[in-house]
Structures are given as C-alpha cells and as structure tokens.
Motif scaffolding. Structure first.
Motif, PDB file in Angstrom:
ATOM      1  N   ALA A 131      -7.792   0.121 -11.993  1.00  0.00           N
ATOM      2  CA  ALA A 131      -7.371  -1.384 -11.595  1.00  0.00           C
ATOM      3  C   ALA A 131      -6.716  -1.387 -10.261  1.00  0.00           C
ATOM      4  CB  ALA A 131      -5.908  -1.614 -12.533  1.00  0.00           C
ATOM      5  N   TYR A 132      -6.244  -0.268  -9.738  1.00  0.00           N
ATOM      6  CA  TYR A 132      -5.986  -0.387  -8.146  1.00  0.00           C
ATOM      7  C   TYR A 132      -7.197  -0.529  -7.230  1.00  0.00           C
ATOM      8  CZ  TYR A 132      -4.792   1.190  -3.439  1.00  0.00           C
ATOM      9  OH  TYR A 132      -4.445   1.410  -2.177  1.00  0.00           O
ATOM     10  N   SER A 133      -8.076   0.248  -7.684  1.00  0.00           N
ATOM     11  CA  SER A 133      -9.494   0.404  -6.840  1.00  0.00           C
ATOM     12  C   SER A 133     -10.038  -1.129  -6.936  1.00  0.00           C
ATOM     13  CB  SER A 133     -10.184   1.376  -7.490  1.00  0.00           C
ATOM     14  OG  SER A 133      -9.976   2.680  -7.186  1.00  0.00           O
ATOM     15  N   MET A 134      -9.918  -1.829  -8.114  1.00  0.00           N
ATOM     16  CA  MET A 134     -10.526  -3.003  -8.038  1.00  0.00           C
ATOM     17  C   MET A 134      -9.656  -3.895  -7.114  1.00  0.00           C
ATOM     18  SD  MET A 134     -10.649  -3.514 -12.112  1.00  0.00           S
ATOM     19  CE  MET A 134     -11.770  -5.192 -12.284  1.00  0.00           C
ATOM     20  N   THR A 135      -8.607  -3.711  -6.558  1.00  0.00           N
ATOM     21  CA  THR A 135      -8.119  -4.719  -5.627  1.00  0.00           C
ATOM     22  C   THR A 135      -8.553  -4.479  -4.296  1.00  0.00           C
ATOM     23  OG1 THR A 135      -6.270  -3.295  -5.428  1.00  0.00           O
ATOM     24  CG2 THR A 135      -6.008  -4.839  -7.172  1.00  0.00           C
ATOM     25  N   THR A 136      -9.181  -3.158  -3.926  1.00  0.00           N
ATOM     26  CA  THR A 136      -9.542  -3.003  -2.530  1.00  0.00           C
ATOM     27  C   THR A 136     -10.916  -3.594  -2.311  1.00  0.00           C
ATOM     28  OG1 THR A 136     -10.787  -0.880  -3.473  1.00  0.00           O
ATOM     29  CG2 THR A 136      -8.665  -0.556  -2.868  1.00  0.00           C
ATOM     30  N   ALA A 137     -10.992  -3.578  -0.923  1.00  0.00           N
ATOM     31  CA  ALA A 137     -12.424  -4.377  -0.467  1.00  0.00           C
ATOM     32  C   ALA A 137     -13.720  -3.838  -0.760  1.00  0.00           C
ATOM     33  CB  ALA A 137     -12.260  -4.291   1.121  1.00  0.00           C
ATOM     34  N   GLY A 138     -13.436  -2.300  -1.065  1.00  0.00           N
ATOM     35  CA  GLY A 138     -14.688  -1.743  -1.412  1.00  0.00           C
ATOM     36  C   GLY A 138     -15.331  -1.752  -2.772  1.00  0.00           C
ATOM     37  N   PHE A 139     -14.672  -2.397  -3.789  1.00  0.00           N
ATOM     38  CA  PHE A 139     -14.828  -2.461  -5.139  1.00  0.00           C
ATOM     39  C   PHE A 139     -16.332  -2.779  -5.473  1.00  0.00           C
ATOM     40  CE2 PHE A 139     -14.824  -3.601  -9.522  1.00  0.00           C
ATOM     41  CZ  PHE A 139     -14.437  -2.247 -10.244  1.00  0.00           C
TER      42      PHE A 139
ATOM     43  N   LEU B  60     -15.242   4.978 -10.755  1.00  0.00           N
ATOM     44  CA  LEU B  60     -14.955   3.691 -10.533  1.00  0.00           C
ATOM     45  C   LEU B  60     -13.536   3.567  -9.562  1.00  0.00           C
ATOM     46  CD1 LEU B  60     -15.861   1.354 -13.589  1.00  0.00           C
ATOM     47  CD2 LEU B  60     -16.815   1.222 -11.180  1.00  0.00           C
ATOM     48  N   ALA B  61     -12.679   4.753  -9.861  1.00  0.00           N
ATOM     49  CA  ALA B  61     -11.598   4.893  -9.297  1.00  0.00           C
ATOM     50  C   ALA B  61     -12.000   5.488  -7.833  1.00  0.00           C
ATOM     51  CB  ALA B  61     -10.622   5.930  -9.902  1.00  0.00           C
ATOM     52  N   ILE B  62     -12.685   6.295  -7.478  1.00  0.00           N
ATOM     53  CA  ILE B  62     -12.928   6.868  -6.204  1.00  0.00           C
ATOM     54  C   ILE B  62     -13.924   6.244  -5.424  1.00  0.00           C
ATOM     55  CG2 ILE B  62     -14.093   9.233  -5.262  1.00  0.00           C
ATOM     56  CD1 ILE B  62     -12.955  10.505  -7.837  1.00  0.00           C
ATOM     57  N   PHE B  63     -14.936   5.826  -5.744  1.00  0.00           N
ATOM     58  CA  PHE B  63     -15.807   5.085  -4.907  1.00  0.00           C
ATOM     59  C   PHE B  63     -15.382   3.969  -3.991  1.00  0.00           C
ATOM     60  CE2 PHE B  63     -18.881   8.096  -7.252  1.00  0.00           C
ATOM     61  CZ  PHE B  63     -19.329   8.606  -6.117  1.00  0.00           C
ATOM     62  N   PRO B  64     -14.658   2.978  -4.615  1.00  0.00           N
ATOM     63  CA  PRO B  64     -14.125   1.936  -3.954  1.00  0.00           C
ATOM     64  C   PRO B  64     -13.207   2.386  -2.765  1.00  0.00           C
ATOM     65  CG  PRO B  64     -14.123   1.448  -6.379  1.00  0.00           C
ATOM     66  CD  PRO B  64     -14.318   2.930  -6.096  1.00  0.00           C
ATOM     67  N   ILE B  65     -12.341   3.302  -3.066  1.00  0.00           N
ATOM     68  CA  ILE B  65     -11.568   3.982  -1.959  1.00  0.00           C
ATOM     69  C   ILE B  65     -12.281   4.411  -0.752  1.00  0.00           C
ATOM     70  CG2 ILE B  65      -9.451   5.257  -1.407  1.00  0.00           C
ATOM     71  CD1 ILE B  65      -8.915   5.084  -4.540  1.00  0.00           C
ATOM     72  N   MET B  66     -13.407   5.252  -1.241  1.00  0.00           N
ATOM     73  CA  MET B  66     -14.127   5.687  -0.268  1.00  0.00           C
ATOM     74  C   MET B  66     -14.784   4.555   0.759  1.00  0.00           C
ATOM     75  SD  MET B  66     -16.240   8.647  -1.201  1.00  0.00           S
ATOM     76  CE  MET B  66     -17.086   7.971  -2.439  1.00  0.00           C
ATOM     77  N   PHE B  67     -15.166   3.700  -0.069  1.00  0.00           N
ATOM     78  CA  PHE B  67     -16.019   2.526   0.835  1.00  0.00           C
ATOM     79  C   PHE B  67     -15.032   1.781   1.636  1.00  0.00           C
ATOM     80  CE2 PHE B  67     -19.299   2.866  -2.481  1.00  0.00           C
ATOM     81  CZ  PHE B  67     -20.257   3.603  -1.663  1.00  0.00           C
ATOM     82  N   THR B  68     -13.902   1.388   1.095  1.00  0.00           N
ATOM     83  CA  THR B  68     -12.808   0.707   1.522  1.00  0.00           C
ATOM     84  C   THR B  68     -12.477   1.267   3.107  1.00  0.00           C
ATOM     85  OG1 THR B  68     -11.994   0.110  -0.402  1.00  0.00           O
ATOM     86  CG2 THR B  68     -10.552  -0.168   1.505  1.00  0.00           C
ATOM     87  N   PHE B  69     -12.413   2.878   2.762  1.00  0.00           N
ATOM     88  CA  PHE B  69     -12.056   3.329   4.315  1.00  0.00           C
ATOM     89  C   PHE B  69     -13.267   3.998   5.086  1.00  0.00           C
ATOM     90  CE2 PHE B  69      -8.137   3.501   1.742  1.00  0.00           C
ATOM     91  CZ  PHE B  69      -7.208   3.478   2.826  1.00  0.00           C
ATOM     92  N   GLY B  70     -14.219   3.454   4.886  1.00  0.00           N
ATOM     93  CA  GLY B  70     -15.525   3.448   5.611  1.00  0.00           C
ATOM     94  C   GLY B  70     -16.103   5.032   5.472  1.00  0.00           C
ATOM     95  N   LEU B  71     -15.825   5.496   4.441  1.00  0.00           N
ATOM     96  CA  LEU B  71     -16.130   6.819   4.412  1.00  0.00           C
ATOM     97  C   LEU B  71     -17.562   7.074   3.892  1.00  0.00           C
ATOM     98  CD1 LEU B  71     -12.879   8.531   3.113  1.00  0.00           C
ATOM     99  CD2 LEU B  71     -13.779   8.831   5.442  1.00  0.00           C
ATOM    100  N   GLN B  72     -18.375   8.091   3.977  1.00  0.00           N
ATOM    101  CA  GLN B  72     -19.842   8.161   3.518  1.00  0.00           C
ATOM    102  C   GLN B  72     -19.719   9.044   2.339  1.00  0.00           C
ATOM    103  OE1 GLN B  72     -22.329   6.261   4.186  1.00  0.00           O
ATOM    104  NE2 GLN B  72     -21.065   5.372   5.665  1.00  0.00           N
ATOM    105  N   PRO B  73     -20.237   8.737   1.213  1.00  0.00           N
ATOM    106  CA  PRO B  73     -19.941   9.344  -0.104  1.00  0.00           C
ATOM    107  C   PRO B  73     -20.693  10.999   0.132  1.00  0.00           C
ATOM    108  CG  PRO B  73     -20.661   7.326  -0.495  1.00  0.00           C
ATOM    109  CD  PRO B  73     -20.866   7.410   0.899  1.00  0.00           C
ATOM    110  N   GLU B  74     -21.823  11.088   0.798  1.00  0.00           N
ATOM    111  CA  GLU B  74     -22.484  12.293   0.873  1.00  0.00           C
ATOM    112  C   GLU B  74     -21.905  13.295   1.416  1.00  0.00           C
ATOM    113  OE1 GLU B  74     -23.689   9.240   0.771  1.00  0.00           O
ATOM    114  OE2 GLU B  74     -24.278   9.340   3.221  1.00  0.00           O
ATOM    115  N   GLU B  75     -20.722  12.891   2.295  1.00  0.00           N
ATOM    116  CA  GLU B  75     -20.187  13.532   3.270  1.00  0.00           C
ATOM    117  C   GLU B  75     -18.827  14.398   2.521  1.00  0.00           C
ATOM    118  OE1 GLU B  75     -18.821  11.428   6.380  1.00  0.00           O
ATOM    119  OE2 GLU B  75     -20.913  11.195   7.227  1.00  0.00           O
TER     120      GLU B  75
END
Ligand code: PHE
Length: 455
Positions: free
Chosen positions: A196-204, A275-290
């Motif tokens: 639910a928190y991640s849904m509010t982030t820009a990267g969702f 669904l909890a993790i990836f939105p936060i990653m994208f919101t902070f501009g991090l690359q998943p593979e790293e």
C-alpha cells in the motif's frame, strides 16, 4: 488402502496446522529475499511468467506427490523411500532420493543461515534508528559494512543456527505450531501494508509493468532453469522437507486441497514482496539488476527511513522476516534430524546438535566467501553462489523429478489413489501432471542448461 503406519516423531494436531507449518516452510527467504533479486537479475516480467508456469505445472503435482509419499511412508525421507520401494516391489536404491535430499538440505542451510543472520542484524539496525532519512548510498554502505565483516556475520550465523537447533530439539509440535499460527498472517498483513505504501510512490506503475509485462528479449539461456529452481526452492520441494511434514499429517486430511492452499499462499507472498520492493527502487532511480543478494536489505530501509513510524515498522518487518526464515530453516533441518533419530537411536537433542553443527561448519564457507575468500572461485562461482546454484538449480529439480517419477510410475495405482483421496477426475489430473508434465519439464530444462539446445 491407506496404511495404518504412524510416525515415531508425532503428528500435527490438525490439517490446518499442517497447512500452516508447510506454509511456514515454504514462505521464507525464498519469497522475500531471493524472489525479488532473482527476478531483477533475469529481467522482470518474462521471468515472473515462467516462474508461475513452473509453479502450476511442475510445483503443484510434485507438492502433492511429496506429501503423499511422506504420509504413506511415515518416516524421514530416506527411510520413507526405502519402505515404499520395498512395499511396491521396487529397487531399494530409491532411497538415494532421500540421501540426495539430505545433502541438498545441508547445502541450502549453508547460505540460508548466513542470510537469516542478516535479518537478525537488521532488526538491531532498525531498532537503533539507523535508517531514519537514509538515502540509497547510506543503506548500501550499511549493508556493505555488515557483509564485509566476518566476525559480525559469524555471530549472527551462529545465533541463528542455535535458534534452529533449539526448536528442532524440542520437536516441531511444541512451540512451532503456536508460532506459525500468528506469525505467518502477521507477515502477510505487513507486506500488504508495504505494498500500500509502495502504491503511493512515483515508481509504482513502472514496477507493475516491470513485473507483469513480459519482455522475452530478456530471457537468457539459463532463465528457465533459474525460474524452475526458484519454484522448487520457494515451495520447499525436492529435498524431502515437505515429505517429512507430510509424514506427520493425519490420514484423513485431503492432500490436494492442502497443496493448493500452500502453493497459493507461497506465491502470493512472493508477488507481494515484488510489489513492495520494485516501486521503491524505481522511485529512487535505482537499477534492479544492481541489487544482487543484498537487494531487499538495501532497498526497503530507504522506504522505512522516509515513512511515518518507519522505525517501528522496520523492526516489525525484519522480525517477521527472521521468523519466516526460522520456520523454513526448521523444515530443512527436520528431515536430517528425524533420519538421525531413526537411524542411530540418538535423542532428538543429540541428533539436532549433530546436524546443526555440521550445517554451521559448512556455513562458514558461505560466510567467508562474502569477504575474506571473495576471490576464491570454483567453476567461476564463490562458495556461497556455488552452494546456491547446486542445491537450488540442480539438486532440488532432480530430487523432485525422481519423487514424481516414483509416485506416478512406480507406485501401484491403488496405493496412490487411496493415499491422495481424490475424485477420479482430479486423480487423472494429478497423474498426468506427475507422470508426464512435471518430469518432462524438469528433464527438458536440465538438458537445455547442459546442452543448450533451446537457444
Ligand atoms: N521454501 C523456503 C523459502 O522459500 C526454503 C526451503 C527450501 C525450505 C527447501 C525447505 C526446503 O525460503
């Protein structure tokens, strides 16, 4: 006919408790730590899709087979395979399926206990408020400081192994049954809250597309094997953990319904973790593979550091994750311990200490390969990744293959039919799955890995 054998190790108080215990085994680091970073390494959506196909076509029939064999044999996997092979007039060497399971269990524990140690360490870090307002760089530094310090890792690895041996030595029924009852639902709720928190982030929306829009250009030659291995690992299949739990299940419980519940809950938790993790990653501009194996440890603290009551939530989250890892580790050590008790007549305490100590020693290899031995490579892999690769991608699928082959091809129809307790139609569905689909899937994928004919 169902048999009237009973297990010398006891029986679950109810079918519901069995579902919880088996779910406790299935839901663990595999769902929350491993699934997100493996998905990231293999490009997202296409991997998730292949994983789901593996779960349904290969995982489910094997889950049913494993519970069925365990309940019929009512002993630890090596002895169960021995008893059943004899009863069905088959070769005694089927016991080797159980033997490989014991090895696979030790291999898994080597890295499992080390990563579970990270969760313990993170509870302390969360309590101390280290993540408050931490940015991506800081959380990465916190993680790096932990894994590069062998002494700290050693302390946590040792503590986790002692916790595991402690519960196993008391028998699974006392304490564990109670713990699983509340902790699993709590973990589920907290994950929902994080989503639910991640849904509010820009990267969702980017994350949803990443996870559910398959991009097959990202599928490499070993992607399918990795997805298959992850399905086995996450469902605790192929090494006898679920077989052992099945041996404590009452003869009346329906195996198919039970299996479906476990599979649904396990898969649900993995997807929620994504669904909890990836939105936060994208919101902070991090690359998943790293991210690599440290992914959730580096990513989630950023979110906790930003949100209201984040400190409390972080403590709760890492505590629940630690419990999830704990209930899984128990099911890895249980078959080995039960076998030692049956074989040697040791008390449970003595058997648990022996198997735990052995796993602890092997674990030192994984632990040191993260720092002092990071340059030591076997087949191009560190000790940690070699153990992970061999057990998850090779031993579990091979173990599962033989389990389904035995259940579907080498057991009399009357035996499997009586034990599964299915309608004729459902029985047929299981049989087709366990006889053809699951074995063919595993064989093709393994051949592809070693001879590369698909791509
Ligand atoms: N299923 C557990 C997890 O997802 C790991 C496990 C593997 C447990 C094999 C038992 C047997 O973390």
């Amino acid at each position: 006919m169902a048999t009237d054998r009973t297990s010398i190790h006891g029986q679950w108080s109810s079918r519901w408790i069995f579902i919880l215990a088996a779910t406790g085994s299935a839901v663990g680091l595999g769902n929350i730590w491993r699934f997100p970073y493996i998905t990231a390494e293999h490009g997202g959506g296409a991997f998730v899709l292949i994983y789901l196909v593996c779960i349904v076509l290969v995982g489910l029939p094997i889950m049913m087979s494993e519970i069925m064999l365990g309940r019929r044999g009512r002993r630890s996997p090596i002895h169960t395979m021995e008893v059943l092979a004899e009863e069905e007039g088959r070769n005694r060497h089927w016991r080797l399926v159980g033997v490989m399971g014991v090895f696979a269990g030790f291999f898994i524990l080597t890295f499992y206990s080390v990563v579970a140690g990270w969760t313990l360490a993170y509870i302390v870090r969360a309590v101390s408020g280290m993540f408050t307002q931490a940015g991506a760089q800081q959380t990465q530094d916190i993680f790096a400081a932990l894994v590069s310090d062998p002494e700290r890792l050693l302390a946590w690895h040792t503590l986790f192994m002692i916790m595991t041996v402690f519960v196993i030595s008391r028998g699974v029924k006392k304490g564990l049954e109670q713990a699983v009852r509340y902790l699993m639902p709590a973990l589920f709720l907290l994950l929902l809250f994080l989503v639910a928190y991640s849904m509010t982030t820009a990267g969702f929306s980017q994350a949803v597309a990443y996870l559910f829009k398959p991009d097959f250009s990202q599928v490499g030659p070993s992607t399918i094997l990795v997805a298959l291995g992850q399905a086995f690992f996450s469902l605790s299949l192929g090494m006898g953990a679920i077989m052992t739990y099945g041996s404590y299940l009452s003869g009346r419980a329906s195996i198919p319904g039970t299996s479906v519940s476990i599979v649904v809950m396990d898969t649900g938790v993995a997807l929620l973790a994504g669904l909890a993790i990836f939105p936060i990653m994208f919101t902070f501009g991090l690359q998943p593979e790293e991210g690599g194996p440290g992914l959730i440890f580096k990513i989630l603290p950023i979110a906790f550091g930003q949100m209201a009551y984040g400190r409390v939530l972080a403590v709760i989250f890492f505590t629940l994750l630690m419990f999830a890892a704990w209930t899984s580790a128990l099911s890895i050590l249980e078959p080995i311990t039960a076998w030692l008790v049956e074989k040697t007549g040791f008390t449970r305490l003595k058997a648990a200490i022996w198997s735990g100590t052995f796993a602890w020693i092997l674990g030192l290899g994984s632990l040191l390969s993260l720092n002092l031995w990071s340059g030591v490579k076997l087949f191009g892999m560190t000790f940690f990744s070699l153990m992970e690769y061999l057990s998850v991608n090779i031993m579990l699928p091979v173990g599962g293959l033989f389990i389904s082959l035995f259940a579907a091809w080498f057991m009399a129809r009357s035996s499997s039919f009586a034990e599964l307790g299915l309608s004729r139609r459902a029985y047929l569905a299981w049989k087709v799955g366990a006889m053809f689909i699951a074995p063919a899937g595993v064989i093709l994928i393994l051949l592809q890995e070693f001879f590369g004919f698909l791509g």
